[in-house]
Each structure stands twice: as structure tokens, then as C-alpha cells.
Design a protein around this motif. Structure first.
Motif, mmCIF file in Angstrom:
data_model
loop_
_atom_site.group_PDB
_atom_site.id
_atom_site.type_symbol
_atom_site.label_atom_id
_atom_site.label_comp_id
_atom_site.label_asym_id
_atom_site.label_seq_id
_atom_site.Cartn_x
_atom_site.Cartn_y
_atom_site.Cartn_z
ATOM 1 N N LEU A 147 6.835 -2.958 2.458
ATOM 2 C CA LEU A 147 6.355 -1.629 2.105
ATOM 3 C C LEU A 147 7.515 -0.647 2.076
ATOM 4 N N ASP A 148 7.604 0.135 1.005
ATOM 5 C CA ASP A 148 8.627 1.180 0.959
ATOM 6 C C ASP A 148 8.324 2.277 1.956
ATOM 7 N N SER A 149 7.051 2.612 2.124
ATOM 8 C CA SER A 149 6.656 3.649 3.072
ATOM 9 C C SER A 149 5.202 3.450 3.467
ATOM 10 N N LEU A 150 4.841 3.992 4.621
ATOM 11 C CA LEU A 150 3.460 3.949 5.094
ATOM 12 C C LEU A 150 3.153 5.298 5.745
ATOM 13 N N PRO A 151 2.772 6.295 4.942
ATOM 14 C CA PRO A 151 2.495 7.629 5.484
ATOM 15 C C PRO A 151 1.182 7.674 6.242
ATOM 16 N N VAL A 152 1.210 8.261 7.437
ATOM 17 C CA VAL A 152 0.017 8.369 8.276
ATOM 18 C C VAL A 152 -0.046 9.749 8.929
#
Length: 354
Positions: free
Chosen positions: A345-350
Motif C-alpha cells: 500500500l502506498d498509503s493508508l489514511p485513517v
């Protein structure tokens, strides 16, 4: 295929090169020259070389070593979680999934964590040599050697309780050469964080996409082990094994394979084999299905136990601190890195909420 003695490894299989020196094209020759100092390791060799190279570092990943490292992993995780801003969306890949395993493997090897940006940048190229161009590979390889080599000089003068000191001593006794030692550290830096970072991010994504399971894990943290295994089965950090090569002509499931041909094994397909798993596309942590995401045979992942501990610790502490954590983006909009070998995953915004 992963255990058949007629199918093996070699330095060139790591690069996707199968021809003899006389038949190598320009790109293959550039690949070989650009990466020689970072691919002469256990993952690119057969016994007896593989046995010798794996033994050189095995003690640092033994059950006892991982148990002794666990309190430090806990402390590092809490530090990364404490540093996260709670008033804005947070990228879990950037803030936890990547930095934690880099910090852990740096502690094991003895490399300063100040080099984390260099490690992440160069390993992104070297982890997928089959899709990188020769100039990128050469630059990343040189940077890795420049990063690692001074530590061997320093440990020869001032030994410490770390893996590079052990490798330095093995070089002095003639058990390893410099190329093997440098390549081994490069392998551990790359494999020691890329796969674990992918596992942490993918496991958190699986929980965030399955709110019922997330609630069950909140109520019973012991369920995290099953969630990690099911994530390994459905979203393995390495969907395919590193390349193999046929050492002789052979038949595989009715296919004729010529001597020297390269073989790619799909671990993801094996994990979805309908003869082994029913409803394979359903995410079910309770099924306890067998998977091959850590490989099998002599190349079974040396750091499998460590990866599980890191993922378990990261997810446990994160959910304890922020039980209301939720996605800050639609799952369909998440981006994955262009890669043959890694599911990253390039990013996982939460959103971090209590």
C-alpha cells in the motif's frame, strides 16, 4: 516447486537472468553489474552456500532472540503511536507500518535509525529489480553499499552486540567474504521491513474493511493472530515467491520445463486453492487455513516469527490507544505500489479516535 531439488536458486535468478554470460543482453549485463554487491546472499543460492549463509545470521531470528526483542518492539511501537497527530488524518503506512520494522531491523543489524529514509528509498528499488531500470538499480546498490560498508569497518575496530559485528567476525575467520556479508545485510534491510510493513498495513486495512471482525478483535485481542494469518492468506506481502530456475529438464503438471528456464510460483494462487480452502475469497479469521505466504522448504522466511510479533504488537497497541480508528478514504481509492513481487500500500489514511 518450492521444495523440488531439481528447481533452485542462483544469484542471476534474483535478477530474472537465465542465459549464460555469452548470451546475456545489455540489460542483463547491466543488471548483474549493478546489483552484484547486494544479491550474493542466502535467497539467491542453493546448498551448501545457502546453508552456510543462512546459518551466519540464524541466531538473530531464533525463538529466543525474538522473545528477547519483544519488549523493545513494544517500546518502539508505543513511541511511533505516541508521535501520531490525533487531530488530522494519519497515514498508517508512513507513521507506523514502515518505520516500525525499519527500526527493528536497524537495531538487529546495528545500523543507525537515522538512515531510515535512505533505507526505504533504496530498498523500494532493489526489492523489485525486475521492474527497475539499470540506472536506478546502480544508484540504489551503490547507496546501500556506501551505507553498510562503514559499519563493517567500525565494528572491526569497536565490536558491539549486533549482527554486523557477528558478520565482521565471520569474515575475519574466513567463513564469509565481503560481498556475502554486504549482500546479507542488504537482504535483511530490504526483506526485514518491506514484507512486515506490507503485513501491518494490509492487516489493518482488512480490519477496517470488516467492522464486525474489528469489533471482535477489540473485545478479544487474542483474535489478532487469526486475523494476521487470514491476511497472510488473502493479501500476502509477497504474492509470488522470488524466482526459481530449473536445474534440469522436467515435467510439471504436464508442462515441459527446459533446463535453465525461470519459474515464478504464485503464493496467492496456492493460498486460494479450492482443494485446500473453501470459499477462498471470503475473509474468515476463524478458518485457520494453511497458507504458503512465508514460503516453505529451505527458503522458508527466516523472519516469519519476528514479522508476526511486530504485526501483533503494532495492531494491539494501535487498537488499545485508538479503539475508534476508522478509514479516512474509500478502500477503492487506495493506491498500491507498482510491483511484481510485493503487495504494498502506498498509503493508508485513517482517523484516530478513541
Amino acid at each position: 516447486m518450492l521444495t523440488d531439488p531439481r528447481i533452485g536458486k542462483g544469484r542471476d535468478t534474483m535478477l530474472g537472468v537465465s542465459a549464460s554470460d555469452a548470451e546475456l543482453g545489455l540489460r542483463q549485463r547491466l543488471l548483474r553489474s549493478a546489483t552484484e554487491w547486494v544479491v550474493t546472499h542466502m535467497l539467491g543460492s542453493d546448498p551448501p552456500e545457502h546453508t552456510r549463509l543462512r546459518k551466519a545470521v540464524a541466531d538473530y531470528f531464533s525463538p529466543r532472540a525474538v522473545t528477547e526483542m519483544t519488549p523493545r518492539i513494544d517500546m518502539l511501537t508505543k513511541g511511533f503511536v505516541d508521535a501520531m497527530p490525533s487531530d488530522t488524518p494519519v497515514d498508517l503506512v508512513m507513521e507506523l507500518a514502515c518505520p516500525l520494522p525499519v527500526a527493528v531491523i536497524c537495531e538487529i543489524t546495528g545500523i543507525s535509525q537515522r538512515n531510515r529514509p535512505r533505507i526505504e528509498k533504496s530498498s523500494a528499488v532493489l526489492s523489485d529489480v525486475t521492474v527497475a531500470d539499470s540506472r536506478q538499480l546502480r544508484s540504489a546498490s551503490i547507496d546501500f553499499v556506501r551505507l553498510i560498508a562503514p559499519y563493517f569497518v567500525a565494528r572491526r575496530l569497536r565490536p558491539r552486540e549486533d549482527l554486523i559485528t557477528s558478520l565482521t567476525q565471520q569474515m575475519a575467520s574466513g567463513e564469509l567474504n565481503l560481498k556475502e556479508a554486504l549482500s546479507t545485510v542488504a537482504l535483511l534491510l530490504i526483506a526485514g521491513h518491506e514484507t512486515t510493513a506490507n503485513l501491518i498495513a494490509s492487516t489493518m486495512l482488512a480490519l477496517l474493511r470488516n467492522p464486525d471482525e474489528l469489533e471482535r478483535v477489540r473485545s478479544d485481542p487474542d483474535r489478532i493472530s487469526g486475523v494476521i494469518d487470514e491476511t497472510l492468506r488473502t493479501e500476502p506481502p509477497l504474492p509470488v515467491a522470488t524466482l526459481r530456475q530449473a536445474h534440469s529438464e522436467l515435467d510439471l503438471a504436464g508442462e515441459r520445463i527446459g533446463k535453465g528456464e525461470l519459474l515464478m510460483v504464485s503464493l496467492l494462487a496456492a493460498n486460494h486453492d479450492p482443494e485446500s480452502v473453501s470459499d477462498a475469497d471470503v475473509f474468515d479469521p476463524a478458518r485457520q487455513a494453511r497458507h504458503l505466504s512465508f514460503g516453505t522448504g529451505i527458503h522458508h522466511c527466516l523472519g516469519a516469527r519476528l514479522a508476526r510479533i511486530e504485526a501483533t504488537t503494532a495492531i494491539t497497541i494501535l487498537l488499545e490507544r485508538y479503539p475508534g480508528i476508522r478509514l479516512a478514504a474509500c478502500p477503492e481509492t487506495l493506491r498500491w505500489r507498482r510491483s511484481i513481487f510485493f503487495r504494498h500500500l502506498d498509503s493508508l489514511p485513517v482517523y484516530l479516535t478513541h
